[in-house]
Design a protein around this motif. Structure first.
Motif, mmCIF file in Angstrom:
data_model
loop_
_atom_site.group_PDB
_atom_site.id
_atom_site.type_symbol
_atom_site.label_atom_id
_atom_site.label_comp_id
_atom_site.label_asym_id
_atom_site.label_seq_id
_atom_site.Cartn_x
_atom_site.Cartn_y
_atom_site.Cartn_z
ATOM 1 N N ASN A 93 -16.223 -3.270 -28.158
ATOM 2 C CA ASN A 93 -16.552 -3.345 -26.729
ATOM 3 C C ASN A 93 -15.351 -3.672 -25.854
ATOM 4 O OD1 ASN A 93 -19.337 -2.734 -27.001
ATOM 5 N ND2 ASN A 93 -19.729 -4.831 -27.626
ATOM 6 N N SER A 94 -14.136 -3.533 -26.388
ATOM 7 C CA SER A 94 -12.963 -3.816 -25.576
ATOM 8 C C SER A 94 -11.917 -2.698 -25.602
ATOM 9 C CB SER A 94 -12.313 -5.132 -26.039
ATOM 10 O OG SER A 94 -11.904 -5.028 -27.380
ATOM 11 N N GLU B 235 -15.221 0.967 -23.694
ATOM 12 C CA GLU B 235 -15.385 0.720 -22.250
ATOM 13 C C GLU B 235 -15.829 1.967 -21.520
ATOM 14 O OE1 GLU B 235 -11.719 -0.965 -20.938
ATOM 15 O OE2 GLU B 235 -12.172 -2.928 -21.813
#
Length: 81
Positions: free
Chosen positions: A72-73, A78
């Motif tokens: 999720n980074s 993203e």
């Protein structure tokens, strides 16, 4: 000022966050672990059963460098969020 809708704010971000879809989550996790991803998946069901959420999580897990649990980074996670 950013306005975030409720269905995006509370959407599951990983397979562990998905509730009441244990068989489907297990099948998707196993296909990723064994590197046997099909060319297409058909998610069907009534409104609110998690079709879009599981599709997004699957896309993140396939495109992310850390498999099964999307980070999720990274840029691809993203972009999908």
């Amino acid at each position: 000022m950013s306005i975030d809708t409720l269905y995006n704010k509370y959407r599951p971000k990983s397979f562990d966050d998905v509730l009441f879809q244990d068989p489907i989550v297990r099948i998707l996790k196993n296909s990723i672990e064994k590197n046997r991803i099909s060319h297409s998946y058909l998610f069907s069901g009534k409104k609110g059963t998690g079709k879009t959420s599981l599709g997004r999580i699957l896309a993140k897990a396939i495109n992310c460098n850390s498999k099964i649990r999307p980070c999720n980074s990274c840029p691809s996670c993203e972009a999908i969020d």
